[in-house]
Design an enzyme around this catalytic site. Structure first.
Site, mmCIF file in Angstrom:
data_model
loop_
_atom_site.group_PDB
_atom_site.id
_atom_site.type_symbol
_atom_site.label_atom_id
_atom_site.label_comp_id
_atom_site.label_asym_id
_atom_site.label_seq_id
_atom_site.Cartn_x
_atom_site.Cartn_y
_atom_site.Cartn_z
ATOM 1 N N CYS A 139 12.151 -41.687 25.296
ATOM 2 C CA CYS A 139 13.450 -42.049 26.270
ATOM 3 C C CYS A 139 14.406 -40.543 26.948
ATOM 4 C CB CYS A 139 15.115 -42.239 24.701
ATOM 5 S SG CYS A 139 16.295 -42.918 25.854
ATOM 6 N N CYS A 142 18.089 -40.249 27.264
ATOM 7 C CA CYS A 142 18.877 -39.594 25.193
ATOM 8 C C CYS A 142 17.884 -37.873 25.607
ATOM 9 C CB CYS A 142 17.578 -40.133 24.335
ATOM 10 S SG CYS A 142 17.620 -42.324 24.782
ATOM 11 N N ASP A 143 16.938 -37.779 25.450
ATOM 12 C CA ASP A 143 16.848 -36.417 25.462
ATOM 13 C C ASP A 143 16.207 -35.886 26.793
ATOM 14 O OD1 ASP A 143 16.032 -37.818 22.890
ATOM 15 O OD2 ASP A 143 14.409 -37.999 23.080
#
Ligand SMILES: Cc1cc2nc3c(=O)[nH]c(=O)nc-3n(C[C@H](O)[C@H](O)[C@H](O)COP(=O)(O)OP(=O)(O)OC[C@H]3O[C@@H](n4cnc5c(N)ncnc54)[C@H](O)[C@@H]3O)c2cc1C
Length: 316
Positions: A139, A142-143
């Protein structure tokens, strides 16, 4: 609520399940949707959506979902924050199925819509599992921001891999886009943007054969599938977008699935088990997108409604 017999239970609160829930609630079915996390599914982890009709400017994934959830709730949809564990088929006492949730609570229903979606596929190479959350990611939204100014690897050749490479290129130093074939299969518009982006370097005919690093990702081994040459490439992270695995474990044995676990449906979203419908990324189909998921959700709810009405006219 556990004593009720529902007309319809929907499993999964991504775009497909939420749309099915909205249609079912507007049809005034006694319906409930179970979602094990927070509603939204994969869209919660998507930076921007550019191909969902109705928005002239790109919309953030979480913002799109907020609208869909509010719309579904306004239609009267009940959303319960629980995962479903087991589905049993029974034809007794005026209901067809019993659902057991993670909390061990049981619910009875006449029909079901399975909209449990999918999760990201893993590469299955040495080092991947150990370094998840330490530079191995599925992701970018997200990261990605943790790798500001770093060199990163993206694996894949479809829309998602190219979209996420473009996103990562906004703040990383460089993106190497590793793809096992000699050309991408993403839509041409995305390909054009990737080719124009100076930070992104495509590496074709290549696969990742190892992810390495002591406490976090430090390098990957890239093997050329034609020459078999192995190159060690330094990087701070690897983002993997090589497809999806359907969340179909709870319906295995109950409905027909294909060899990869995708649920087989007809054009009415009916599965092989009467009374069970499926929609979205969990089904076998050609195009895995939000716009197809919501269309299938509406179709599933419409046909579940017809099934329930037929059942009530016949049985009760
Ligand atoms: C990074 C990324 C970028 C993307 N970009 C785009 C894009 O730009 N445009 C586009 O159209 N599509 C895009 N997609 C694809 C799109 O997000 C999916 O096609 C869509 O979300 C599928 O919806 P769904 O409702 O079928 O499943 P999902 O979104 O997977 O939702 C399924 C839900 O079911 C829940 N669930 C699973 N099992 C259970 C259970 N047993 N009990 C209760 N709940 C359960 C899950 O928690 C999840 O919330 C992208 C996907 C990703 C990951």
């Amino acid at each position: 609520m556990s004593e009720d017999i529902f007309d319809l239970i929907i499993i999964g609160g991504g775009p497909a399940g939420l749309t099915a829930g909205m249609y079912a609630s507007r049809a005034r079915l006694n319906c409930v949707l179970f979602e094990k996390m927070m509603p939204g599914g994969q869209v919660l982890f998507t930076d921007v959506i550019e191909n969902f009709p109705g928005f002239s400017k790109p919309i953030k994934g979480p913002d799109l979902i907020k609208e869909i959830v509010e719309q579904a709730k306004r239609s009267g949809l009940k959303i319960v924050n629980e995962g479903t564990l087991k589905i049993s088929h029974t034809s007794q006492n005026g209901h067809n199925f019993i659902i057991e949730c993670d909390s061990k609570k049981r619910y009875k229903t006449l029909s079901l819509i399975i909209a449990a979606g999918a999760v990201w596929k893993k590469l299955g190479v040495q080092g991947e599992e150990n370094l998840i959350g330490k530079g191995v990611s599925y992701c970018a939204t997200c990261d990605g921001p943790f790798f500001k100014g770093r060199d990163v690897i993206v694996v894949g050749g479809g829309d998602r891999a190219l979209e996420e490479s473009l996103f990562l290129s906004k703040f990383t130093n460089s993106v190497k886009l590793v793809h096992r074939r000699d050309q991408f299969r993403a839509v041409k518009e995305l390909q054009e943007r990737v080719f124009e982006n100076e930070k992104i370097t495509p590496i074709y005919d290549s696969v990742i054969t190892e992810v390495g690093g002591r406490n976090s990702v430090e390098f990957v081994k890239v093997t050329n599938t034609k020459t078999k040459k192995v190159e060690i490439v330094s990087c701070g992270a690897i983002f993997i977008f090589i497809g999806i695995d359907p969340n179909s474990a709870t319906v295995k044995g109950l409905v027909n699935i294909d060899e990869k676990g995708f649920v087989i449906v007809d054009k009415e979203m009916k599965t092989s088990q009467e009374g069970i419908y499926a929609c979205g990324d969990i089904i076998k189909k050609d195009l895995y997108q939000i716009v197809t998921a919501v269309g299938e959700g509406a179709t599933a709810a419409f046909n579940a409604q017809r099934y329930i009405e037929g059942l009530k006219n016949k049985v009760f």
